[in-house]
Design a protein around this motif. Structure first.
Motif, PDB file in Angstrom:
ATOM      1  N   SER A  28      -5.252   2.735  -0.146  1.00 36.23           N
ATOM      2  CA  SER A  28      -4.322   3.391  -1.072  1.00 36.23           C
ATOM      3  C   SER A  28      -4.791   3.244  -2.512  1.00 36.23           C
ATOM      4  O   SER A  28      -4.558   4.115  -3.344  1.00 36.23           O
ATOM      5  N   GLY A  29      -5.488   2.128  -2.825  1.00 32.52           N
ATOM      6  CA  GLY A  29      -6.071   1.992  -4.151  1.00 32.52           C
ATOM      7  C   GLY A  29      -7.144   3.028  -4.395  1.00 32.52           C
ATOM      8  O   GLY A  29      -7.227   3.640  -5.466  1.00 32.52           O
ATOM      9  N   ARG A  30      -7.961   3.281  -3.374  1.00 28.39           N
ATOM     10  CA  ARG A  30      -9.003   4.305  -3.501  1.00 28.39           C
ATOM     11  C   ARG A  30      -8.382   5.704  -3.571  1.00 28.39           C
ATOM     12  O   ARG A  30      -8.896   6.589  -4.267  1.00 28.39           O
ATOM     13  N   LEU A  31      -7.276   5.886  -2.844  1.00 20.99           N
ATOM     14  CA  LEU A  31      -6.597   7.183  -2.903  1.00 20.99           C
ATOM     15  C   LEU A  31      -6.048   7.431  -4.305  1.00 20.99           C
ATOM     16  O   LEU A  31      -6.185   8.536  -4.860  1.00 20.99           O
ATOM     17  N   TYR A  32      -5.419   6.411  -4.880  1.00 24.79           N
ATOM     18  CA  TYR A  32      -4.946   6.533  -6.261  1.00 24.79           C
ATOM     19  C   TYR A  32      -6.120   6.824  -7.202  1.00 24.79           C
ATOM     20  O   TYR A  32      -6.007   7.623  -8.138  1.00 24.79           O
ATOM     21  N   TYR A  33      -7.234   6.162  -6.969  1.00 23.69           N
ATOM     22  CA  TYR A  33      -8.416   6.361  -7.809  1.00 23.69           C
ATOM     23  C   TYR A  33      -8.881   7.818  -7.724  1.00 23.69           C
ATOM     24  O   TYR A  33      -9.176   8.455  -8.747  1.00 23.69           O
ATOM     25  N   ALA A  34      -8.921   8.364  -6.522  1.00 21.78           N
ATOM     26  CA  ALA A  34      -9.354   9.749  -6.333  1.00 21.78           C
ATOM     27  C   ALA A  34      -8.419  10.722  -7.044  1.00 21.78           C
ATOM     28  O   ALA A  34      -8.866  11.662  -7.719  1.00 21.78           O
ATOM     29  N   THR A  36       0.811  -1.218   0.000  1.00 18.04           N
ATOM     30  CA  THR A  36       0.000   0.000   0.000  1.00 18.04           C
ATOM     31  C   THR A  36       0.839   1.261   0.000  1.00 18.04           C
ATOM     32  O   THR A  36       0.308   2.351   0.077  1.00 18.04           O
ATOM     33  N   GLN A  37       2.155   1.082  -0.062  1.00 15.67           N
ATOM     34  CA  GLN A  37       2.998   2.286  -0.077  1.00 15.67           C
ATOM     35  C   GLN A  37       2.719   3.086  -1.343  1.00 15.67           C
ATOM     36  O   GLN A  37       2.729   2.566  -2.442  1.00 15.67           O
ATOM     37  N   VAL A  38       2.462   4.352  -1.166  1.00 17.84           N
ATOM     38  CA  VAL A  38       2.159   5.222  -2.297  1.00 17.84           C
ATOM     39  C   VAL A  38       3.244   6.271  -2.402  1.00 17.84           C
ATOM     40  O   VAL A  38       3.380   7.093  -1.509  1.00 17.84           O
ATOM     41  N   ALA A  39       4.020   6.216  -3.463  1.00 21.83           N
ATOM     42  CA  ALA A  39       5.066   7.215  -3.661  1.00 21.83           C
ATOM     43  C   ALA A  39       4.745   7.965  -4.940  1.00 21.83           C
ATOM     44  O   ALA A  39       5.153   7.575  -6.012  1.00 21.83           O
ATOM     45  N   PRO A  62       0.318  14.014  -2.226  1.00 24.30           N
ATOM     46  CA  PRO A  62       0.922  13.943  -0.904  1.00 24.30           C
ATOM     47  C   PRO A  62       2.425  13.888  -0.883  1.00 24.30           C
ATOM     48  O   PRO A  62       3.039  14.075   0.144  1.00 24.30           O
ATOM     49  N   GLY A  63       3.084  13.631  -1.991  1.00 21.04           N
ATOM     50  CA  GLY A  63       4.531  13.691  -2.044  1.00 21.04           C
ATOM     51  C   GLY A  63       5.209  12.818  -1.009  1.00 21.04           C
ATOM     52  O   GLY A  63       4.831  11.681  -0.769  1.00 21.04           O
ATOM     53  N   SER A  64       6.240  13.376  -0.353  1.00 25.35           N
ATOM     54  CA  SER A  64       7.059  12.592   0.559  1.00 25.35           C
ATOM     55  C   SER A  64       6.282  12.048   1.734  1.00 25.35           C
ATOM     56  O   SER A  64       6.622  11.013   2.290  1.00 25.35           O
ATOM     57  N   ALA A  65       5.236  12.748   2.144  1.00 27.70           N
ATOM     58  CA  ALA A  65       4.471  12.272   3.293  1.00 27.70           C
ATOM     59  C   ALA A  65       3.881  10.899   3.030  1.00 27.70           C
ATOM     60  O   ALA A  65       3.788  10.068   3.921  1.00 27.70           O
ATOM     61  N   MET A  66       3.472  10.631   1.800  1.00 32.10           N
ATOM     62  CA  MET A  66       2.843   9.354   1.490  1.00 32.10           C
ATOM     63  C   MET A  66       3.850   8.237   1.329  1.00 32.10           C
ATOM     64  O   MET A  66       3.503   7.073   1.292  1.00 32.10           O
ATOM     65  N   GLN A  67       5.114   8.562   1.200  1.00 29.88           N
ATOM     66  CA  GLN A  67       6.113   7.516   1.066  1.00 29.88           C
ATOM     67  C   GLN A  67       6.239   6.699   2.349  1.00 29.88           C
ATOM     68  O   GLN A  67       6.820   5.630   2.351  1.00 29.88           O
ATOM     69  N   LYS A  68       5.666   7.232   3.441  1.00 31.45           N
ATOM     70  CA  LYS A  68       5.726   6.528   4.714  1.00 31.45           C
ATOM     71  C   LYS A  68       4.417   5.815   5.027  1.00 31.45           C
ATOM     72  O   LYS A  68       4.222   5.328   6.132  1.00 31.45           O
ATOM     73  N   SER A  69       3.519   5.757   4.053  1.00 34.02           N
ATOM     74  CA  SER A  69       2.182   5.273   4.354  1.00 34.02           C
ATOM     75  C   SER A  69       2.069   3.764   4.395  1.00 34.02           C
ATOM     76  O   SER A  69       1.038   3.233   4.758  1.00 34.02           O
ATOM     77  N   GLY A  70       3.103   3.066   4.022  1.00 29.62           N
ATOM     78  CA  GLY A  70       2.999   1.629   3.895  1.00 29.62           C
ATOM     79  C   GLY A  70       2.602   0.916   5.158  1.00 29.62           C
ATOM     80  O   GLY A  70       1.839  -0.057   5.125  1.00 29.62           O
ATOM     81  N   ASN A  71       3.071   1.361   6.308  1.00 29.60           N
ATOM     82  CA  ASN A  71       2.753   0.684   7.549  1.00 29.60           C
ATOM     83  C   ASN A  71       1.453   1.164   8.158  1.00 29.60           C
ATOM     84  O   ASN A  71       1.040   0.687   9.200  1.00 29.60           O
ATOM     85  N   GLU A  72       0.819   2.165   7.502  1.00 30.42           N
ATOM     86  CA  GLU A  72      -0.400   2.722   8.064  1.00 30.42           C
ATOM     87  C   GLU A  72      -1.631   2.320   7.272  1.00 30.42           C
ATOM     88  O   GLU A  72      -2.676   2.058   7.815  1.00 30.42           O
ATOM     89  N   SER A  73      -1.519   2.298   5.938  1.00 27.82           N
ATOM     90  CA  SER A  73      -2.697   2.110   5.106  1.00 27.82           C
ATOM     91  C   SER A  73      -3.270   0.718   5.273  1.00 27.82           C
ATOM     92  O   SER A  73      -2.566  -0.242   5.531  1.00 27.82           O
ATOM     93  N   VAL A  74      -4.572   0.649   5.113  1.00 27.83           N
ATOM     94  CA  VAL A  74      -5.252  -0.624   5.240  1.00 27.83           C
ATOM     95  C   VAL A  74      -5.421  -1.242   3.876  1.00 27.83           C
ATOM     96  O   VAL A  74      -5.937  -0.629   2.959  1.00 27.83           O
TER      97      VAL A  74
END
Length: 490
Positions: free
Chosen positions: A152-158, A78-81, A96-108
């Protein structure tokens, strides 16, 4: 052949066809069309092969990291870079840029060891990074139908919807994520995106609240802080903009977009209150060669607006080193050199600017203006007349002649020219005409008439910095009292 050389060959073929098309015969155009069709097939094949390679590479990296214990076995895809789409000083930072590069351990994401929809996710991700947003949208739309909880898939979709200019649909998706997502990063990024959509529609209050919500969820969401500052500035809240952008610069002092935002906020504050004392952030306190061209140009403009001509001169000096064939850099250097050291040193620099851009009226006008104020009235008038020979309605040339006539005491000739300005359809030109007439009335000591003329320039007073001083002079001569602050109020 290296892959770079192969792509260069393809680019060259496309460029050659473009260059030769207009002069080509009908038969040659048919051949070119066939070649373009072939190049399109090559492009489509390359995209498909790249997507397959990206999918295989991502799977290999993920599995090796799992085997090495660097990732939980369950899932970390789910990491989104995503790349930052903001590319100029007036652009909101949407993604979200760099902030989202850390999302892997958070996103469901689906919590299966092997997710059957991962290839679909990777394909959509590949399309997205290639900026093929229509294809990415279709891929992620199918993905969230099959796996609706994949945040993260829905975020990419948005985001795909947003960049396909389907703002209303994108806004609904971001709002859903802001309310339902478990990942703070996804929630914060969704609020930031909602704020961008609202700001682009000039709904400043709602946009500010969205950016604030983004920061409340995740204070390190720096894109939201930048956007909040920009939103404040667009809404005319210069001090709030400066406060937020200074916080941003504490984290990223070399961000040129943020540096320019601070400079704009400073300029707005100076316009509102000339007595405001500003202390620039450390990265902006002195111009250096490390700054990019846009920031140097913006700094020069700010320094000129507050009368710090020495620092403006330094900025333009650096710009002439980097852009030696751009006339505007030499003109800026010449103008500030003239304000500091006079005509002798400035004219050589100005001649350089004119030689690079001989059709640029501003440069020619500056040359005549410097001569005029150096007492060389005949040479100055010759310069202005030369401009008017090419275009008898050239307002710069006419403006120069008004000042020249004033210098030699031909006030009636100056008035006739100035009155022509007041009949112009352009509001600024009309204000310039009233400004000239006001100054001429001051020369004749017609204080009441001068005051009335200067009053009519007030809608553009920020472009005529001497107006408040002239107004104070008129008020003094008429036995009245008025402050500069009152004069600058709308």
């Amino acid at each position: 052949m290296k892959i770079e050389d192969w792509f260069q060959t393809l680019r060259s073929k496309a460029e050659t066809i473009e260059e030769k098309w207009s002069d080509a015969s009908e038969q040659e155009r048919l051949q070119f069309a066939d070649q373009l069709f072939y190049l399109r097939q090559v492009s489509d094949t390359v995209v498909d092969l790249w997507l397959q390679f990206e999918e295989r590479l991502s799977n290999a990296i993920r599995k090796i990291k799992q085997m090495e214990g660097q990732l939980p076995a369950e899932d970390n895809h789910t990491q989104v870079a995503v790349a930052n789409e903001a590319s100029n000083k007036n652009t909101l930072k949407k993604e979200p840029g760099s902030a989202m590069q850390k999302s892997g351990n958070e996103s469901v994401s689906p919590s299966k060891d092997t997710n059957p929809y991962e290839p679909m996710f990777r394909r959509g991700e590949g399309f997205y990074h290639l900026r093929m947003f229509q294809d990415a949208k279709k891929c992620f739309e199918e993905l969230i139908q099959l796996s609706p909880d994949w945040e993260s898939g829905r975020l990419y979709y948005a985001y795909s919807l947003l960049f396909c200019e389907e703002q209303e649909h994108a806004f609904r998706e971001f709002r859903l994520l802001s309310r339902s997502a478990s990942s703070p990063t996804v929630v914060s990024s969704s609020f930031n995106a909602m704020g961008c959509i609202l700001a682009e529609e000039k709904h400043w209050l709602e946009a500010v609240q969205a950016f604030k919500s983004s920061l409340e969820v995740k204070s390190e969401q720096e894109e939201a802080r930048y956007n909040l500052a920009l939103c404040y500035l667009k809404d005319g809240d210069a001090q709030e903009a400066m406060d937020e952008i200074e916080k941003y610069l504490q984290k990223d002092e070399d961000d040129w977009e943020a540096q320019m935002l601070w400079l704009r906020a400073a300029q707005l504050l100076q316009t509102m209150d000339e007595s405001t004392e500003l202390s620039p952030p450390a990265s902006l306190q002195l111009p250096t060669r490390d700054l990019d061209n846009d920031t140097l140009q913006e700094m020069a403009s700010l320094y000129e607006s507050v009368g710090n001509y020495h620092r403006a001169q330094i900025c333009y000096h650096f710009l002439t080193e980097r852009l030696p064939r751009e006339g505007w850099t030499w003109h800026g250097l010449a103008w500030n050199t003239w304000l500091i050291a006079g005509t002798k040193r400035a004219l050589t620099l100005l001649k350089k600017a004119i030689s690079l851009a001989p059709l640029h009226d501003d440069f020619t006008f500056s040359y005549g203006w410097m001569l005029l104020f150096d007492g060389k009235v005949d040479e100055a008038m010759g310069t202005f007349r030369h401009m008017l020979e090419k275009d008898k309605d050239n307002r710069l040339g006419q403006s120069g002649m008004i000042s020249a006539y004033e210098k030699i005491g031909e006030l009636q000739a100056a008035k006739r020219l100035a009155k022509e300005f007041t009949e112009d359809q352009e509001p600024y030109v009309r204000s310039l005409g009233y400004f000239h007439l006001g100054r001429l009335a001051v020369v004749e000591e017609n204080w009441r008439i001068a005051e009335q003329y200067f009053q009519r320039t007030l809608p553009h007073a920020n472009q005529f910095r001497e107006v408040p001083i002239y107004m104070q002079l008129c008020a003094s001569k008429l036995g009245e009292r008025v402050s500069i602050t009152e004069l600058l109020q709308p």
